[in-house]
Design a protein around this motif. Sequence first.
Motif, PDB file in Angstrom:
ATOM      1  N   UNK A  94      -4.211  -0.398  -5.650  1.00 36.56           N
ATOM      2  CA  UNK A  94      -3.507   0.343  -4.605  1.00 36.56           C
ATOM      3  C   UNK A  94      -2.188  -0.359  -4.281  1.00 36.56           C
ATOM      4  N   UNK A 113       0.747  -0.386  -1.161  1.00 34.54           N
ATOM      5  CA  UNK A 113       1.248   0.000   0.150  1.00 34.54           C
ATOM      6  C   UNK A 113       2.573  -0.716   0.366  1.00 34.54           C
ATOM      7  N   UNK A 130       5.317  -1.946   3.762  1.00 32.34           N
ATOM      8  CA  UNK A 130       5.491  -2.052   5.199  1.00 32.34           C
ATOM      9  C   UNK A 130       6.955  -2.352   5.486  1.00 32.34           C
ATOM     10  N   UNK A 174       8.488  -3.974  11.191  1.00 37.90           N
ATOM     11  CA  UNK A 174       8.021  -3.506  12.495  1.00 37.90           C
ATOM     12  C   UNK A 174       7.414  -2.110  12.473  1.00 37.90           C
ATOM     13  N   UNK A 175       6.895  -1.698  11.330  1.00 44.20           N
ATOM     14  CA  UNK A 175       6.196  -0.420  11.242  1.00 44.20           C
ATOM     15  C   UNK A 175       4.813  -0.641  10.627  1.00 44.20           C
ATOM     16  N   UNK A 176       3.961   0.364  10.707  1.00 41.73           N
ATOM     17  CA  UNK A 176       2.667   0.295  10.048  1.00 41.73           C
ATOM     18  C   UNK A 176       2.817   0.485   8.550  1.00 41.73           C
ATOM     19  N   UNK A 177       1.883  -0.002   7.764  1.00 41.04           N
ATOM     20  CA  UNK A 177       1.957   0.174   6.304  1.00 41.04           C
ATOM     21  C   UNK A 177       1.926   1.645   5.912  1.00 41.04           C
ATOM     22  N   UNK A 191       1.057   4.190   2.633  1.00 39.46           N
ATOM     23  CA  UNK A 191       0.440   4.328   1.323  1.00 39.46           C
ATOM     24  C   UNK A 191       1.476   4.815   0.314  1.00 39.46           C
ATOM     25  N   UNK A 244       2.723  -4.357  -0.887  1.00 34.24           N
ATOM     26  CA  UNK A 244       1.421  -4.973  -1.068  1.00 34.24           C
ATOM     27  C   UNK A 244       0.665  -4.316  -2.213  1.00 34.24           C
ATOM     28  N   UNK A 291     -12.536  -0.670   3.998  1.00 35.98           N
ATOM     29  CA  UNK A 291     -11.463  -1.527   4.475  1.00 35.98           C
ATOM     30  C   UNK A 291     -10.553  -2.002   3.354  1.00 35.98           C
ATOM     31  N   UNK A 292      -9.354  -2.369   3.744  1.00 37.35           N
ATOM     32  CA  UNK A 292      -8.355  -2.921   2.839  1.00 37.35           C
ATOM     33  C   UNK A 292      -8.117  -4.375   3.194  1.00 37.35           C
ATOM     34  N   UNK A 298      -5.303  -7.198   2.828  1.00 31.63           N
ATOM     35  CA  UNK A 298      -3.892  -7.395   2.482  1.00 31.63           C
ATOM     36  C   UNK A 298      -3.622  -8.849   2.110  1.00 31.63           C
ATOM     37  N   UNK A 299      -2.833  -9.031   1.034  1.00 31.83           N
ATOM     38  CA  UNK A 299      -2.323 -10.349   0.699  1.00 31.83           C
ATOM     39  C   UNK A 299      -0.964 -10.538   1.346  1.00 31.83           C
ATOM     40  N   UNK A 300      -0.149 -11.384   0.746  1.00 30.05           N
ATOM     41  CA  UNK A 300       1.158 -11.691   1.335  1.00 30.05           C
ATOM     42  C   UNK A 300       2.252 -10.752   0.871  1.00 30.05           C
TER      43      UNK A 300
END
Lengths: 112, 115
Positions: A34, A36, A38, A41-44, A46, A87, A99-100, A102-104
């Motif tokens: 997957x 994503x 970001x 200052x916003x949500x991720x 898809x 990501x 659930x997801x 997230x890495x860096x």
Amino acid sequence: DAKTTQPTSMDCAEGRAANLPCNHSTISGNEYVYWYRQIHSQGPQYIIHGLKNNETNEMASLIITEDRKSSTLILPHATLRDTAVYYCIVRRVTGGGNKLTFGTGTQLKVEL
Amino acid sequence: GAVVSQHPSWVICKSGTSVKIECRSLDFQATTMFWYRQFPKQSLMLMATSNEGSKATYEQGVEKDKFLINHASLTLSTLTVTSAHPEDSSFYICSVGSKGWETQYFGPGTRLLVL
């Protein structure tokens, strides 16, 4: 879920293709890739996902190598608005109810 | 994908007070809602998963009595930060999902600053 490795940051000129790599050498046969992003200052958001075949949608293309140990997200004509953290997530189970992790991610900076 | 809203978008509160954050799925019913927290220059960390009508499942290290989650309907979940302290200052993001969907969809986030 398999671990992923992404470069910390990348730069891209506006109008050029942005190719974001992701290594997932321990991926197993039933794990999906997957992507994503970001924006600050916003949500991720898809972008795309795939299992083994290459995928394309209105936002991007996903190229998965034949051995599935790595993949590349391609933004064909990057714009300044594509500046974001991207990501790459590998997960065993698809579906919105799971659930997801997230890495860096990779900070992509698109410049003029 | 689903359209998700969060309210408020930002909030400043005094230490010791409680803050409630709402997450709404505007156009689809979502059986599952997730709450994430993100500190500056860090990635998102999952706090808890909630299914409509059930108690939330908290990730290790997240205090369930401090971060109260209510998921009363298929379109609304709330996160209440109780007795907030400065270290709770963060960006809180919810996402919604459902078994029949391909993935989750995220809200715009709520920035909390505790003074």
